[in-house]
Design a protein around this motif. Structure first.
Motif, PDB file in Angstrom:
ATOM      1  N   ALA A 180      30.320 -15.732 -27.679  1.00 29.98           N
ATOM      2  CA  ALA A 180      30.425 -14.332 -28.098  1.00 29.98           C
ATOM      3  C   ALA A 180      31.629 -14.128 -29.000  1.00 29.98           C
ATOM      4  N   LYS A 183      32.730  -7.631 -31.709  1.00 28.53           N
ATOM      5  CA  LYS A 183      32.634  -6.473 -30.803  1.00 28.53           C
ATOM      6  C   LYS A 183      32.056  -6.842 -29.450  1.00 28.53           C
ATOM      7  N   TYR A 184      31.115  -7.783 -29.460  1.00 23.87           N
ATOM      8  CA  TYR A 184      30.501  -8.177 -28.179  1.00 23.87           C
ATOM      9  C   TYR A 184      31.540  -8.875 -27.303  1.00 23.87           C
ATOM     10  N   LYS A 187      33.658  -6.321 -25.774  1.00 21.71           N
ATOM     11  CA  LYS A 187      32.910  -5.645 -24.717  1.00 21.71           C
ATOM     12  C   LYS A 187      32.937  -6.479 -23.417  1.00 21.71           C
ATOM     13  N   SER A 216      27.968 -16.273 -22.466  1.00 17.58           N
ATOM     14  CA  SER A 216      27.426 -16.808 -23.718  1.00 17.58           C
ATOM     15  C   SER A 216      26.382 -17.886 -23.450  1.00 17.58           C
ATOM     16  N   ASP A 219      23.238 -15.972 -22.636  1.00 14.40           N
ATOM     17  CA  ASP A 219      22.698 -15.373 -23.864  1.00 14.40           C
ATOM     18  C   ASP A 219      22.024 -16.430 -24.741  1.00 14.40           C
ATOM     19  N   GLU A 249      22.956  -2.877 -28.572  1.00 21.54           N
ATOM     20  CA  GLU A 249      23.620  -2.965 -29.882  1.00 21.54           C
ATOM     21  C   GLU A 249      23.196  -4.214 -30.674  1.00 21.54           C
ATOM     22  N   HIS A 250      22.065  -4.794 -30.297  1.00 19.71           N
ATOM     23  CA  HIS A 250      21.583  -6.036 -30.936  1.00 19.71           C
ATOM     24  C   HIS A 250      22.582  -7.183 -30.770  1.00 19.71           C
ATOM     25  N   PHE A 251      23.409  -7.123 -29.713  1.00 23.03           N
ATOM     26  CA  PHE A 251      24.364  -8.201 -29.444  1.00 23.03           C
ATOM     27  C   PHE A 251      23.696  -9.281 -28.594  1.00 23.03           C
ATOM     28  N   ALA A 252      24.526 -10.236 -28.182  1.00 17.21           N
ATOM     29  CA  ALA A 252      24.189 -11.192 -27.123  1.00 17.21           C
ATOM     30  C   ALA A 252      22.929 -12.003 -27.435  1.00 17.21           C
ATOM     31  N   THR A 255      21.614 -11.488 -31.025  1.00 19.30           N
ATOM     32  CA  THR A 255      22.434 -12.171 -32.029  1.00 19.30           C
ATOM     33  C   THR A 255      22.165 -13.675 -32.018  1.00 19.30           C
TER      34      THR A 255
END
Length: 305
Positions: A180, A183-184, A187, A216, A219, A249-252, A255
């Motif tokens: 990660a 911003k992620y 977080k 991570s 993910d 948020e389209h993270f993790a 992404t």
């Protein structure tokens, strides 16, 4: 007579289960499309999936309304895309994929399946989707990495995973995996700090445990499982169910999936309860996903946090 009694008992149980399911209706949730900037119905998500490959449902694990919706969305996807739809789940780990496949395609007893597949303690929340897949001969992707691996990654980093037997390495994302960032990462670190201030969430692994490393791996592994499935089934659409932290948020996972396969078109649902329901200020949630689902906080949770 005995038969009559049996019949009445049966009716009574059917009524009870119907009543429990009937707790949730369309009155208990609102769906908002960020792109259309308006409230929509489930059918519109299904329609939008025409031009997408993966639909993420980011959930709160004990939200009854969400579990109702997940099943409903999965059903409507099936009605539209038939056998071109597959289910992918955070709730199962890669090393139990053979057990899942055995259960879906043969006469393995559910009792044995549940034990051997290490189902979550709230499996009853996800069971309808697994049974629906079995009934309709749909694939279920056991997407996650087992806790023993994320724990090892948290303690010893990717070096710890490198030292595992070769055979074990197919049960999580290929090494090295991306960790990660941006911003992620912030977080996650925030989550860790919050956890340390609440005694019950204090990691027992001591301060050297890296939540970022562990998270991570989860993910990356979920993303890799979906990517791998597409390599073998390029025409399918995947409905992935995970905790909202893994896709908000389209993270993790989202992404990571883009890194494995930039061509995949992804839609994200971010779902949770809010006290403001039913008068939701959508602006507050717009950055969380492509669709925001706010559920009724008054509906009882499936278990206590």
């Amino acid at each position: 007579s005995m038969n009559h009694l049996r019949f009445f008992t049966l009716c009574f149980f059917v009524l009870i289960s119907v009543k429990n399911n009937a707790q949730v209706t369309e009155q208990n949730y609102r769906i908002y499309s960020v792109k259309a900037a308006k409230e929509i119905a489930i059918a519109e998500i299904t329609e939008d999936m025409k031009n997408a490959d993966v639909l993420f449902y980011g959930e709160e694990h004990n939200d009854s309304v969400t579990h109702y919706l997940e099943h409903k969305i999965f059903e409507t996807l099936f009605q539209k895309y038939n056998s071109d739809i597959a289910l992918s789940m955070e709730m199962f780990e890669r090393d139990v994929q053979p057990i899942m496949n055995e259960y879906l395609t043969s006469d393995v007893r559910e009792k044995n399946f549940k034990k051997d597949a290490r189902v979550w303690s709230n499996y009853k929340d996800y069971r309808p989707m697994v049974e629906f897949s079995k009934l309709n001969k749909l694939d279920v992707i056991c997407a996650n990495a087992a806790g023993r691996y994320s724990n090892l990654a948290g303690r010893k980093g990717q070096k710890g995973l490198m030292d595992l037997p070769q055979e074990s390495k197919k049960y999580f994302a290929p090494l090295p995996y991306d960790t990660a960032s941006g911003k992620y990462h912030e977080k996650l670190v925030g989550l860790f700090d919050q956890g340390s201030s609440k005694k019950k969430k204090q990691p027992s692994m001591g301060e050297s445990f890296s939540l970022v490393m562990a998270q991570s791996l989860w993910d990356a592994t979920m993303a890799f499982s979906i990517h791998e499935y597409f390599e073998k089934n390029p025409t399918k659409k995947v409905f992935q169910v995970n905790g909202r932290f893994h896709s908000d948020e389209h993270f993790a996972v989202v992404t990571q999936l883009k890194k494995y396969n930039p061509k995949l078109r992804v839609l994200v649902i971010s779902s949770g309860s809010d006290e403001s329901f039913p008068n939701v200020d959508w602006k507050k949630f717009e950055n969380q996903g492509d669709y925001i689902i706010i559920t009724d906080p008054k509906v009882p949770k499936t278990y206590k946090d």
